[in-house]
Every structure is written in C-alpha cells, then in structure tokens.
Write a protein that holds these residues in place. Structure first.
Motif, mmCIF file in Angstrom:
data_model
loop_
_atom_site.group_PDB
_atom_site.id
_atom_site.type_symbol
_atom_site.label_atom_id
_atom_site.label_comp_id
_atom_site.label_asym_id
_atom_site.label_seq_id
_atom_site.Cartn_x
_atom_site.Cartn_y
_atom_site.Cartn_z
ATOM 1 N N THR A 133 5.300 5.792 8.871
ATOM 2 C CA THR A 133 4.089 5.528 9.764
ATOM 3 C C THR A 133 4.569 4.314 10.550
ATOM 4 O O THR A 133 5.646 3.765 10.519
ATOM 5 N N VAL A 134 3.981 4.310 11.879
ATOM 6 C CA VAL A 134 4.278 3.383 13.071
ATOM 7 C C VAL A 134 3.103 2.853 13.517
ATOM 8 O O VAL A 134 1.969 3.296 13.402
ATOM 9 N N GLY A 135 3.069 1.787 14.429
ATOM 10 C CA GLY A 135 2.220 1.208 15.193
ATOM 11 C C GLY A 135 0.927 0.761 14.441
ATOM 12 O O GLY A 135 0.918 0.196 13.174
ATOM 13 N N ALA A 136 -0.091 0.992 14.810
ATOM 14 C CA ALA A 136 -1.392 0.460 14.158
ATOM 15 C C ALA A 136 -1.698 1.322 12.740
ATOM 16 O O ALA A 136 -2.224 0.979 12.168
ATOM 17 N N PHE A 137 -1.345 2.624 12.950
ATOM 18 C CA PHE A 137 -1.235 3.408 11.719
ATOM 19 C C PHE A 137 -0.418 2.613 10.403
ATOM 20 O O PHE A 137 -0.837 2.558 9.340
ATOM 21 N N ASP A 138 0.576 2.050 10.716
ATOM 22 C CA ASP A 138 1.501 1.427 9.683
ATOM 23 C C ASP A 138 0.771 0.045 9.016
ATOM 24 O O ASP A 138 1.013 -0.094 7.832
ATOM 25 N N LEU A 139 -0.290 -0.353 9.936
ATOM 26 C CA LEU A 139 -0.936 -1.516 9.424
ATOM 27 C C LEU A 139 -2.065 -1.065 8.608
ATOM 28 O O LEU A 139 -2.280 -1.827 7.553
ATOM 29 N N ILE A 140 -2.312 0.150 8.741
ATOM 30 C CA ILE A 140 -3.568 0.603 7.696
ATOM 31 C C ILE A 140 -3.011 1.206 6.584
ATOM 32 O O ILE A 140 -3.508 1.057 5.341
ATOM 33 N N SER A 141 -2.086 2.001 6.747
ATOM 34 C CA SER A 141 -1.426 2.894 5.717
ATOM 35 C C SER A 141 0.163 2.812 5.735
ATOM 36 O O SER A 141 0.619 3.692 6.727
ATOM 37 N N HIS A 142 0.699 2.253 4.959
ATOM 38 C CA HIS A 142 2.133 2.043 5.053
ATOM 39 C C HIS A 142 2.978 2.966 4.296
ATOM 40 O O HIS A 142 2.899 3.128 3.039
ATOM 41 N N VAL A 143 3.511 3.750 5.021
ATOM 42 C CA VAL A 143 4.627 5.032 4.266
ATOM 43 C C VAL A 143 5.882 4.808 4.895
ATOM 44 O O VAL A 143 6.282 4.409 6.061
ATOM 45 N N ARG A 144 6.870 4.826 3.532
ATOM 46 C CA ARG A 144 8.279 4.798 3.778
ATOM 47 C C ARG A 144 8.605 5.792 2.873
ATOM 48 O O ARG A 144 9.064 5.655 1.769
ATOM 49 N N ASP A 145 8.983 7.350 3.411
ATOM 50 C CA ASP A 145 9.472 8.342 2.400
ATOM 51 C C ASP A 145 10.568 8.889 2.804
ATOM 52 O O ASP A 145 11.033 8.844 4.048
#
Length: 267
Positions: A82-94
């Motif tokens: 996830t990137v940007g504002a989405f990364d602040l809400i739901s952090h994904v690193r798959d």
C-alpha cells in the motif's frame, strides 16, 4: 483477523497478477515451449481506489537461473504494498516468490512473506511432482499434502498461461485450474471473454479480455466483479484490471516495464 474489504480487494488484485494455468496430463518431465518470458523481465503496476493511489505491485524474473531439486528454475518475485494515505490506514507489505522449472514451467518451491497491519505469516512450499505432493513449512510445523498432477502455485500458473496459444481457446470458455495455496487445493475459474483494444499511458494496444470468477462474498459485486486485460501478443502480461467492490472500485494499470522478451506494440 478482520481486515477491511478494501485491503482484501487489494490483496485479491495483487494475487491475480499471478492468476492461472491450463490443466494438462503430463508429468514433471514435460517440455513446454516458452516464447513468452526471459530472465531479467520486470513489470510494475499502480492500483487506484477512485482518484487515490492505493497500492503498487511488481513482478520480476531474476537475471540468473536458480537450481531447486537439481533442476534449473526461473526465480520469480511478486511484491505488493500500500502507498500514500492508504498506507497510513492499512499497512500492507506482501511478497511471494516462485522457482519455476525452465523446461516444464512447473513450480519446485514457493515462498511468501505476508505483512498486513499487525498480521504476519511466512511459508515455504516444496513441490514433489513425481509423488504429487506439496510440503508446506510454517514456523516449526511441516505438513505434506496430496495434490493433483501438475499442480501450480499462484505465480507459476500465470507464467504457464503465458505460453498458451489463445487462438485455440473459444470465447466464453471457462477454464478451471487446480492450484495449491494456503494448505488447500482449489479451482481458480477464469473465463476468456475475447479480444479488444484499450488505451494506456503508453498508447493503444490489442488485448485479451479475461474474467476471473470470484465466489459470492460480502466484499465484491458478484461473481464477475473482476476483469483483466492482457496483452494480445506472445508476452501476455496484464495491462489493466478492474475490481468492483460493494462500495467503489479498484483499478490497476501498467506503470512501467522492461526486459520483456518481445517489446509491446502501441499505436
């Protein structure tokens, strides 16, 4: 663990970058002609939720050949975040990795490292095609599963698909694919819709339209909620995808590419 339907949709979209193979009745020693991909290929995608950049994904074939089970293999890495504002809400690193036999286009080993908010999971799977077995290791626990002949993981199936001649597939045909994932064998169902022309940031190009069929659930708008547009050439790489959610939709577009066996044709 509960996650928002948007994160589930993003994970599903990244998952379908690695999406399918035809079922064949051959043993591991089969020879599959590959005129589609080579070492050093790299393709990147951007995922949007409306006007918001939500995630990025990358598919890479290593520049060097690996050896697994005494067989030469392509090492393929697929990663999504996830990137940007989405990364602040739901952090994904798959991250997923498959070692694919260069001759048979079958997986010998599959690895995944999942980081989704506080959730973590690491798994390694060895495939024994002579015994039709998948051996999964998660932490200190190892399990052996009986699987169908020529089983694929979610990445190797996509790369096998790229070797297929779609001129021999009828429009509207639904293909069911046995795939091993998360300790289960399931059938991934994909409908071939036909040919089309789409516009991308690189120009217009001819594509194959595919419709992965998703079982009914509370996150997506019906079985046909996902649509894929794949380059109508020997490369057969996804150029665009759409997923209709219960609320809104996700779109995936080609961000960059290099090292393809044959350059894409734009007009």
């Amino acid at each position: 663990m509960k996650r928002s339907y948007i994160i589930i949709a993003i994970s599903t979209l990244l998952f379908f970058i690695s999406f399918r193979q035809f079922e064949e009745k051959y043993k591991q020693t089969r020879v599959v002609a590959n005129n589609s991909f080579v070492t050093g290929e790299r393709v990147e995608y951007r995922v949007h939720y409306g006007f918001i950049n939500a995630a990025e994904a990358k598919v890479e074939v290593s520049k060097s050949i690996s050896t697994i089970n005494s067989r030469p293999c392509f090492r393929v890495n697929v990663s999504g975040k996830t990137v940007g504002a989405f990364d602040l809400i739901s952090h994904v690193r798959d991250s997923w990795r498959s070692y694919i036999d260069t001759t048979a286009i079958l997986p010998h080993m599959f690895e995944r490292q999942i980081q989704e908010n506080k959730y973590r999971k690491e798994e390694k799977i060895y495939f024994n095609h002579n015994k039709d077995q998948a051996i999964s290791s998660i932490k200190d626990e190892t399990k052996t599963f009986d699987v169908p002949n020529n089983i694929h993981d979610i990445i190797s199936g996509y790369f096998f698909l790229r070797t297929v001649n779609f001129e021999k597939v009828a429009e509207g045909e639904v293909i069911e694919i046995p795939t091993f994932f998360d300790g289960q064998v399931y059938k991934l169902r994909v409908r071939y819709v036909g040919k089309d022309v789409i516009k991308t940031k690189f120009g217009r190009t001819r594509v194959l339209r595919l419709n992965p069929l998703i079982p009914d659930n509370k996150f997506f708008k019906g079985e046909g909620a996902m649509r894929l547009w794949v380059s109508d050439d020997s490369n057969k790489i996804p150029l665009k995808a759409e997923v209709e959610l219960v609320i809104g939709s996700l779109e995936m577009d080609l961000k960059s590419y290099k090292g393809l066996r044959k350059d894409l044709t734009w007009f």
